[in-house]
Design an enzyme around this catalytic site. Structure first.
Site, PDB file in Angstrom:
ATOM      1  N   CYS A 125       0.446  -1.595   7.321  1.00 48.35           N
ATOM      2  CA  CYS A 125       1.587  -1.855   8.234  1.00 48.35           C
ATOM      3  C   CYS A 125       1.622  -3.075   9.208  1.00 48.35           C
ATOM      4  O   CYS A 125       2.677  -3.425   9.468  1.00 48.35           O
ATOM      5  CB  CYS A 125       1.318  -0.589   9.519  1.00 48.35           C
ATOM      6  SG  CYS A 125      -0.006  -0.706  10.335  1.00 48.35           S
TER       7      CYS A 125
ATOM      8  N   GLU B 143      -3.020   3.446  20.660  1.00 50.52           N
ATOM      9  CA  GLU B 143      -4.361   4.079  20.501  1.00 50.52           C
ATOM     10  C   GLU B 143      -5.382   3.075  20.699  1.00 50.52           C
ATOM     11  O   GLU B 143      -5.017   1.946  20.630  1.00 50.52           O
ATOM     12  CB  GLU B 143      -4.484   4.275  18.873  1.00 50.52           C
ATOM     13  CG  GLU B 143      -3.743   5.551  18.582  1.00 50.52           C
ATOM     14  CD  GLU B 143      -3.499   5.802  17.143  1.00 50.52           C
ATOM     15  OE1 GLU B 143      -3.497   4.704  16.183  1.00 50.52           O
ATOM     16  OE2 GLU B 143      -3.694   6.991  16.687  1.00 50.52           O
TER      17      GLU B 143
ATOM     18  N   ASN C 199      -2.090   4.365   2.842  1.00 45.19           N
ATOM     19  CA  ASN C 199      -2.397   2.883   2.632  1.00 45.19           C
ATOM     20  C   ASN C 199      -3.867   2.436   3.018  1.00 45.19           C
ATOM     21  O   ASN C 199      -4.643   1.777   2.339  1.00 45.19           O
ATOM     22  CB  ASN C 199      -1.492   1.922   3.467  1.00 45.19           C
ATOM     23  CG  ASN C 199      -1.562   2.204   4.660  1.00 45.19           C
ATOM     24  OD1 ASN C 199      -1.581   3.102   5.218  1.00 45.19           O
ATOM     25  ND2 ASN C 199      -1.294   0.850   5.583  1.00 45.19           N
TER      26      ASN C 199
ATOM     27  N   GLU D 229       2.727   6.406  15.117  1.00 44.38           N
ATOM     28  CA  GLU D 229       2.480   4.913  14.569  1.00 44.38           C
ATOM     29  C   GLU D 229       3.056   4.667  13.501  1.00 44.38           C
ATOM     30  O   GLU D 229       2.848   5.240  12.245  1.00 44.38           O
ATOM     31  CB  GLU D 229       0.724   4.517  14.242  1.00 44.38           C
ATOM     32  CG  GLU D 229      -0.309   4.794  15.522  1.00 44.38           C
ATOM     33  CD  GLU D 229       0.106   3.760  16.399  1.00 44.38           C
ATOM     34  OE1 GLU D 229       0.761   2.662  16.166  1.00 44.38           O
ATOM     35  OE2 GLU D 229      -0.597   3.810  17.469  1.00 44.38           O
TER      36      GLU D 229
END
Ligand code: NAD
Length: 492
Positions: A292, A473, A160, A258
């Site tokens: 996301c 992160e 993405n 993630e």
């Protein structure tokens, strides 16, 4: 004959693996499609276990040299790569758009600048990272810590935000002294491949970064299950993550995951509606809804629901869909035919369940030029009258489809937002800081945006809870993840 000619004309890029500083072909290749036309525009290696083996070997051989360089040397090389990428921003933006389907303008504004920033941010951040120490007076001893690279890092990234997300892993892995084998998504390999040229030009020693392209179940799984790759950073779907966990568990690998989301926006009746509506239209449909962090469920206080939905639908209808080269187009093509069909199947489900489709697919037509007729486009779609337990409200759609429903009070809305298996992010819209603070404490997500969306500071932790991921992160968190901290106790 026609097909061969057609393919020859269309294939512009032959992606190759990057191993030990060199570009290497594989016997078998895969076609990569341009989402806005549906044509093949690149071929990519169909890498297998042997290709992964070569890449891991190169990364292992380069580890001693790279991990012995100073932080300053590593920082200089990454900064140089950032400068080169920035100089080539326009061509990288165009490749990202052709490969992924997003508007070129978006890639120029967000994807490539953020990739540049990822490199610069970690290149400078590592210079300011300090270790901890303590003095034990009674024992006359000093404890100090050393952060050491973990080894060969396996980096797996999705389609993405291809270069944006890859560099968010690559930069911290490299500045902390690890060497890397990366496996970008088979759907978007081009900018990662081109970025290898940038790394060579920046003076990165051979073998420090290696890239293998191809399928996840083949090349990806071989990387994840490789015994000499002690760390895996994975961004992708929750279902794939289960396979990644299972394949790596035997070796006790360090894992960062993630994953997906089903993100909510909660709009209280005192919200600044003008700002809220334009932001939630953006948060629902930016990058075709394929982020996301995109909003997928909007809960609006019943007293302002009608007013909200009318303006929201109006603004959504104004979003131009089509040619990614057109600067006025806000919505480009979805990543693939399969994904388009999956996203559309949710609109069909809405119809079956008797929900109201207020605009978008099934209610508004698309006006595409001839060369885009086979592209994977759909209109941004707004749905209401849908139950909380519908799959529309519980599953990640990952496309330009949003559900908007009313709510009555705070207790109820906290329960409803938290009732899904995901916990990536949420946004809260209210002018009352106490409301925001209470909501922020009780929403089960990794990030809460209040009266805004997608403002990111790389210093702060980013990640999901529940089935949206494991780990964080960000500057400190990434340095922590990509290093092993050792304690040394020295008696004087
Ligand atoms: P995906 O899980 O299908 O693929 C992600 C990557 O994993 C690809 O490179 C793929 O080739 C690889 N892969 C597939 N099977 C594998 C296996 N068995 N072993 C190892 N690697 C394998 O995800 P996608 O469709 O590329 O991306 C969309 C998903 O990513 C969405 O769920 C989205 O929410 C999520 N995502 C999350 C974040 C985040 O930061 N939380 C960011 C972007 C995307």
């Amino acid at each position: 004959m026609y097909l061969a000619y057609h393919r020859e004309k269309m294939i512009l890029t032959e992606v190759k693996n990057f191993i030990n500083g060199e570009f290497v072909s594989t016997e078998s290749t895969l076609d990569s499609f341009e989402p806005s036309t549906g044509d093949v525009w690149a071929t990519i290696p169909n890498s297998d276990k042997n290709d992964v083996e070569l890449a891991v070997e190169a990364a292992q051989n380069a580890f001693l040299g790279w991990s012995s360089t100073s932080r300053q040397e590593r920082s200089n090389i990454l900064s140089k790569a950032a400068d080169i990428l920035e100089r080539r921003l326009d061509e990288f933006a165009e490749w990202e758009s052709r490969d992924q389907g997003k508007p070129v303008r978006l890639a120029k504004l967000i994807d490539i600048p953020r990739a540049v920033y990822n490199l610069r941010f970690f290149a400078s951040g590592i210079l300011h990272d300090i270790n901890s120490s303590t003095i034990l007076e009674k024992a006359n001893a000093i404890n100090y810590t050393i952060k050491q690279p973990v080894g060969v890092a396996g980096l797996i990234s999705p389609w993405n935000l291809p270069l944006y997300l890859l560099t968010f892993k690559l930069a911290p892995a490299l500045v902390t002294g690890n060497t890397v084998v990366a496996k970008p998504s088979e759907l978007t390999s081009v900018t990662a491949f081109k970025f290898c040229e940038v790394l060579n030009e920046a003076g990165l020693p051979p073998g420090v970064v290696n890239m293998v392209f191809g399928y996840g179940h083949k090349a990806g799984e071989a990387l994840v299950s490789h015994p000499c790759v002690p760390l895996i950073s994975f961004t992708g779907g929750t279902v794939t993550a289960e396979r990644v966990r299972l394949a790596s568990v035997k070796y006790c690998k360090k894992l960062s995951l993630e994953l997906g989301g089903k993100n909510a926006a909660v709009v209280f009746k005192d919200a600044n509606l003008t700002k809220c509506i334009s932001s939630t239209v953006r948060s629902s449909f930016l990058n075709q809804g394929e982020i996301c962090l995109c909003t997928s469920r909007i809960f609006v206080h019943r007293q302002i629901f009608q007013q909200f939905i009318e303006s929201f639908v109006q603004e959504t209808r104004n979003l131009k869909v089509g040619n990614p080269y057109d600067d006025n187009c806000i919505i480009g093509a979805l990543i693939s035919k399969e994904h388009l069909n999956k996203v559309k199947s949710f609109v069909t489900l809405a119809e079956k369940e008797g929900a109201s489709i207020l605009c978008g697919d099934k209610s508004d037509g698309l006006n595409l030029s001839d060369d885009k007729k086979n592209g994977y486009f759909m209109r941004p779609t707004v749905i209401t009258d849908v139950a909380d337990d519908s799959r529309l409200m519980t599953e990640e759609i990952f496309g330009p489809v949003v559900c908007v429903v009313p709510f009555d009070d705070e207790e109820e809305i906290i329960y409803r937002v938290n009732s899904v298996k995901y916990g990536l992010c949420a946004s809260v819209w209210s002018q009352d800081v106490s409301t925001i603070h209470r909501m922020a404490q009780r929403l089960q997500v990794g990030t809460v945006w209040a009266n805004c969306w997608l403002i990111r500071d790389l210093n702060v932790p980013f990640g999901g809870i529940k089935e949206s991921g494991i780990g964080r992160e960000g500057l400190k968190d990434s340095i922590h993840f990509y290093t092993e901290e050792k304690t040394v106790c020295l008696q004087l």
